[in-house]
Scaffold this motif. Structure first.
Motif: not given
Length: 548
Positions: A36-56
């Motif tokens: 469902k789109a809301h779970w896909a959107g939330i998952s994408g947000l989590v991935v985006g936050l991880l990529i933004a946060l990771l030091p490497f």
């Protein structure tokens, strides 16, 4: 303080791969795993936050990453929800009061064939709504109108999404083109003229796709003359008006195509008429088109002129109000109420060391959502709807969206996490490194920007400078790639998660965004490929004469 770095790994292709992961996550979860789109959107947000946060990766501080997400969600309320809620609210009031039954019969009078009626509603009328309001409102309004004319909900949503392509580059009174000019610090008029010479070719094809979606190969075989007339009249008007005044391009194209198609229908009929079959069962919003309900507004001998005027009044009010708001003196007056508070918590610096201001621009008086809300209040008076009934209808409108609201908030949060961390810019730089082949990829940049942000204006704000810089490096006129960014974005509109959410919410299929995505992604890809070839040829002597 966070200083953006558009190549954090030192390898542009590796940085681009990391930056693409959030978008890939959303698209794969939607299209492959049928989430469902809301779970896909939330998952994408989590991935985006991880990529933004990771030091490497991008190494963005946690506070600023979360602040970026909050800013994006707040922008979603302004740019999408405030517009769409009010557009659907107006429709639902006409439905509940019985006036929509008259409007439906009036559209039936345009043609006895539902394939042609679909072009008039989704393509021409939808383009008019896009020209005035945008923000997903054409998708929502046209989809529910198609359902009322007998189209099944999913098919109605597909038709509305595909139709909402050709007008997008000039939507909102040419706002995407205006932004091209402001971001690049170049006159917007050449961008508008060039965009007209690109989107017109897409406009020519869209009606053929619509009749195919509406009725398969039979529809294409029998109704292609109507599709040709609609596409030619719309595209030709886009080309002509974009050279004169890009602000009015979509309004003119919508009206001309509608008038020409209706006139054509008077002298030509398809070999077989596929009739309109409005459902006698409850429609979206719960009202029932039973005989007693119809008699509320209408007579056995046919609807009176007064009935028809009242039915069309809400949309006439919208057109009139938005047109008045574009009068220079009034536009300036309303714009004077705009507030631009700085969003707290941001300390962003560009790679060059220049501070990146982050403000929440709130044009509350001139905003399309506010104009739609005022249109709704005027609709109350014209249709004699009680305030209590209108308030209850507004509540029902919000409840109808349900999880779609979460989808829209999550995707906008992701878009601004990617923007402020530098992920989107990384992808743009990676594509811009393709050399002369970038002429082919230029529309892909715009397509990607709209797929993430949901708006052509947002994609132009992100990538316009990159496009014109690449054009300078390749010795190509800047208006070619700038316009390609806007033209390419129109195909991203139909697959952006927030527009998928608007489509499913409007037709009562919240949770079916993955199914809707699979039905439109192929058309998005085919039209994008055609535009890529066109822009590449426009960068060469073959079609270079099309560049202003």
């Amino acid at each position: 303080m966070y200083q953006q770095n558009f190549n954090p790994t030192g390898s542009l292709w590796l940085s681009a791969l990391l930056a693409a992961l959030p978008l890939l996550a959303v698209l794969v979860l939607l299209g492959v795993f049928k989430w469902k789109a809301h779970w896909a959107g939330i998952s994408g947000l989590v991935v985006g936050l991880l990529i933004a946060l990771l030091p490497f990766a991008y190494g963005m501080p946690l506070g600023q990453a979360l602040d970026s997400a909050g800013y994006g969600a707040a922008r979603a309320v302004l740019l999408i929800l405030w517009i769409t809620f009010n557009a659907i609210w107006i429709y639902k009031m006409t439905e509940k009061s019985g006036h929509f039954a008259v409007l439906r019969r009036a559209f039936q009078g345009v043609s006895d064939d539902k394939r042609i009626t679909a072009i008039v509603i989704a393509f021409s009328f939808g383009a008019l709504i896009e020209a005035l309001a945008g923000g997903g409102s054409p998708i929502a309004i046209c989809a529910v109108m198609l359902i009322a004319l007998g189209f099944e909900p999913m098919r109605a949503a597909v038709i509305a999404l595909i139709a909402n392509t050709a007008p997008v580059a000039f939507g909102g009174m040419g706002n995407p083109i205006t932004i091209l000019g402001s971001v690049t610090e170049l006159p917007p008029e050449p961008f508008g003229a060039m965009a007209g010479r690109q989107t017109a070719f897409i406009a020519l094809l869209v009606p053929f796709i619509l009749v195919f979606v509406a009725d398969g190969r039979r529809g294409l075989r029998q109704a292609w003359p109507a599709a040709l007339v609609a596409g030619l009249s719309f595209g030709a008007t886009q080309i002509l008006m974009s050279q004169v005044d890009y602000l009015l391009t979509d309004i003119a194209a919508a009206l001309v195509s509608a008038v020409v198609l209706v006139g054509f229908g008077k002298i030509w009929k398809p070999a077989e008429t596929v009739g309109l079959t409005p459902p006698p069962t409850p429609m979206v919003g719960g009202s029932v088109d039973d005989p007693a309900f119809v008699r509320t507004h209408g007579r056995p001998g046919g609807d009176s002129t007064a009935d028809k005027i009242a039915a069309f009044a809400p949309y006439a009010i919208i057109i009139a109000l938005f047109s008045i708001a574009q009068i220079p003196a009034i536009k300036t007056f309303l714009g004077g109420f705009t507030v631009k508070p700085a969003w707290p918590g941001f300390h962003l610096v560009s790679p060059a060391g220049k501070a990146v201001p982050v403000v929440y621009e709130l044009p509350w008086a001139s905003h399309p959502g506010t104009l739609l809300f005022v249109s709704g209040l005027l609709t109350l008076l014209v249709l004699r709807i009680s305030p209590a009934s209108a308030l209850a209808t507004y509540g029902a409108t919000i409840r109808q969206f349900g999880w779609a609201i979460v989808t829209i908030l999550a995707v906008f949060a992701l878009a601004f996490v990617m923007q402020f961390s530098g992920q989107i810019q990384t992808l743009g730089l990676f594509l811009a490194g393709a050399g002369a082949f970038f002429a082919f990829l230029s529309p892909v940049v715009g397509w990607f920007g709209v797929a993430i942000t949901g708006t052509d204006a947002g994609a132009n704000a992100l990538f316009a400078k990159l496009q014109t810089t690449a054009a300078g490096q390749l010795g190509v006129p800047p208006e070619l790639f700038g316009a390609a960014n806007s033209a390419g974005g129109v195909m991203g509109k139909m697959i952006s998660p927030q527009n998928l959410a608007i489509g499913t919410a409007a037709v009562g299929l919240v949770g079916e965004e993955g199914n809707l995505f699979r039905r439109v992604i192929g058309w998005s890809a085919v039209l994008l490929l055609i535009l890529c070839v066109l822009v590449f040829l426009q960068s060469t002597p073959v079609l270079g004469w099309l560049v202003p």
